[in-house]
Structure formats: structure tokens, C-alpha cells
Enzyme design. Structure first.
Site, PDB file in Angstrom:
ATOM      1  N   SER A 152       0.791  -1.424  -0.019  1.00  0.00           N
ATOM      2  CA  SER A 152       0.088   0.112   0.067  1.00  0.00           C
ATOM      3  C   SER A 152       0.735   1.017  -0.148  1.00  0.00           C
ATOM      4  CB  SER A 152      -1.122   0.074   1.154  1.00  0.00           C
ATOM      5  OG  SER A 152      -1.820   1.355   1.249  1.00  0.00           O
ATOM      6  N   ILE A 172       3.225  11.250   3.953  1.00  0.00           N
ATOM      7  CA  ILE A 172       2.423  11.625   2.863  1.00  0.00           C
ATOM      8  C   ILE A 172       0.905  12.140   2.989  1.00  0.00           C
ATOM      9  CG2 ILE A 172       0.644  11.469   0.793  1.00  0.00           C
ATOM     10  CD1 ILE A 172       3.790  11.719  -0.194  1.00  0.00           C
ATOM     11  N   CYS A 196      -2.969   4.881  12.873  1.00  0.00           N
ATOM     12  CA  CYS A 196      -3.609   5.676  12.406  1.00  0.00           C
ATOM     13  C   CYS A 196      -3.897   6.371  13.625  1.00  0.00           C
ATOM     14  CB  CYS A 196      -4.926   5.699  11.702  1.00  0.00           C
ATOM     15  SG  CYS A 196      -3.837   5.640   9.463  1.00  0.00           S
TER      16      CYS A 196
END
Length: 313
Positions: free
Chosen positions: A20, A70, A129
């Protein structure tokens, strides 16, 4: 040589996947080669709503690797299903959706939105996350929070659920074990390692976010060690997908011999886009040289005859 494998009840033509965030949604590579030769494509991360990502600078080259920050830029799952999914639906390989959110509800909503997308055969949960309901601590850094997330998603979805573990917790096995206990179908080891770079001329951090995720060949020994530990502790209970530092056949084989049932090529896609194809061929050639007919016979082979680990310190 037979490179086909069956994991989570799904047949894969070979164990070489792309990671990913390093391969887009599989469409960009079509100008270079036929992606149907890959065992699977793991999509760029998908969230419930569109994300613009972080401000530049977002990437920095490092010795034997790169730092990225990113910020998980993506169009959101709804836009993905409308504009991107119809294009990938025509490609002859499996797709695994990398999924993330800021709450359990967001993870679940993204997965549920993808349940009807038949080309998506499984979910890979990015648990690095921040959980906004828990003060920003990453889902993958709290055993209870991680277990709850996996259990909740497994209770709702029909497709296999893989969990991409963070290496930044120190000990990876307890986090892998809690995933197994709550029904995960596979473990992906590992995500990027937190690092930073300073520009000695400006005397400031290079990345706008100061810190980023280190990937590339530099992290290979850490990734292999964590795959080894997971296989030693949990290898009989759940498949492990190795990712981290893989750039050629030898590095892929290190993961496999340590216990990876499949591998993902990541950062290498940026500096050698054809590396996944070379690794497929290289594994086949290695099997031929070793007199091994089925790929599964390679998995975890380095553990045979090994005694309990001892710290060399």
C-alpha cells in the site's frame, strides 16, 4: 515450480504482492507491465472522506531508504468506488483494500462500503493511525483498542481482515496475538518506522511534519526479525505477510524463510518498478535450485532445528 498459495480461503497465483502507498491503485503501472502477473495489489490507503494529505516537503531520501509523510492522501472510499474501482475491476489479479480511519466507526464504514466490491478480496487495516477518541494514540499502540477494532470489524464484514502491525511498539508479538484472539485472518509485518531528517544548511527538519515513516532496504533486518518472532509465537495460528525492506529475491526470501506466507514489495517500486516481476522469477529459480516443488515448503524453513532465541548482548 508451483508458486500458487491459498490464504484466508483465497487462491493467489503467487506470493509476491505490492504494498500500500507504493503502487497507487494498480493503474499507474500498466504502462510498464502486465500487473496480472502479481499475486495481489494492496491499494493506497482508503478513508471515509477525501484527504488532501500533508504540506510539502512530504518525502526525503535517506541512506538505503526514504522517509515519507504523505498524510494518507486519497479521494475517499465513495470517489474510489465511482471512478477508480470500475477500472481495476478489469484487471486479472486480486486487490486488497488498505483501510484507515480516525475512529472505529470510520474503519467500519469504509469496510462496509467495500463489501459489495467483488474485486476487493480482503481488507488490510492500517492501525498506525491516531485514534481521535483516545487522545491521538495510534490504534496499533494500545492492545485493548486494537483488539476492539479487529473484533468489531470482524463481527460485521464477510471478507478476510488483515492487520498491518506497527514496528514502533517495541514488542510486536503481543499485538499480533491480540489480533489473532479477536479473529484477524492475517498479520502484515511491518509498517514504517518513525524517523526524521535534518537539513544541515537550513538547520531545520526536512519534512513539514518533522517526523515521517522510514521504509526501504534500511529496515529489512528489523522487519525480518519481527516476522521471525511472529511466526515463532503465532505461525501455526495465522498467516503472516512480510513487508519491509524487500527489494530483490534475496530480501524476499529472508522474509519467507523467517515465516512469511507472502511478501509485499514497497519502496523498491520507486527505484526499480520491475522488481516484483524479478522477485517472482527469482523465487521460482531458487525453488528449482533447492529441489522444492511447492512454495509453502519454503515458509518458515529457517526455524527448523533452531533453539530458543538468546540475546547476543
Amino acid at each position: 515450480m508451483n508458486l500458487s498459495i491459498k490464504l484466508f480461503g483465497i487462491e493467489f497465483k503467487n506470493p509476491v504482492w505490492v504494498a500500500s502507498g507504493t503502487f497507487g491503485y494498480g493503474l499507474e503501472a500498466l504502462e510498464l507491465y502486465d500487473v496480472s502477473k502479481l499475486g495481489a495489489i494492496v491499494t493506497k490507503g482508503l478513508s471515509l472522506r477525501p484527504r488532501q494529505g500533508n504540506e510539502p516537503n512530504r518525502i526525503a531520501e535517506t541512506p538505503c531508504g526514504m522517509l515519507n509523510s504523505i498524510g494518507l492522501q486519497n479521494p475517499g472510499v465513495e470517489e474510489f468506488l465511482k471512478k477508480i474501482y470500475p477500472k481495476i475491476e478489469k484487471l486479472n489479479t486480486h486487490f486488497i483494500a488498505n483501510v484507515f480511519g480516525e475512529t472505529e466507526e470510520e474503519y467500519l464504514e469504509v469496510c462496509m462500503a467495500l463489501e459489495g466490491a467483488n474485486k476487493i478480496v480482503a481488507y488490510e487495516l492500517n492501525v498506525s493511525c491516531p485514534n481521535v477518541k483516545k487522545g491521538g494514540l495510534a490504534f496499533g499502540h494500545d492492545l485493548k483498542v486494537l483488539g476492539n477494532l479487529v473484533s468489531r470489524i470482524k463481527g460485521k464484514v464477510k471478507k478476510p481482515v488483515l492487520v498491518k502491525l506497527s514496528p514502533n511498539t517495541g514488542e510486536v508479538v503481543p499485538f499480533g496475538r491480540v489480533c489473532v484472539e479477536n479473529g484477524a485472518d492475517g498479520l502484515v509485518a511491518i509498517n514504517t518506522i518513525v524517523g526524521m531528517k535534518i537539513d544541515i544548511r537550513t538547520k531545520k527538519p526536512v519534512l513539514s511534519t518533522v517526523k515521517g515513516g522510514l521504509s526501504g532496504p534500511a529496515i529489512l533486518p528489523i522487519a525480518v526479525r519481527m516476522v521471525w518472532e511472529l511466526y515463532q509465537a503465532l505461525g501455526e495460528e495465522i498467516p503472516i505477510i512480510g513487508v519491509g525492506g524487500i527489494f530483490d529475491t534475496n530480501s524476499a526470501l529472508e522474509h519467507i524463510l523467517a515465516g512469511a506466507s507472502a511478501i509485499q514489495v514497497g519502496t523498491a517500486n520507486f527505484f526499480d518498478p520491475l522488481s516484483p516481476l524479478g522477485i517472482i522469477e527469482g523465487i521460482s529459480q531458487y525453488m528449482k535450485e533447492q529441489g522444492i516443488e511447492r512454495f509453502e515448503q519454503l515458509v518458515g524453513l529457517a526455524h527448523h532445528g533452531q533453539q530458543a532465541d538468546r540475546c547476543p548482548c
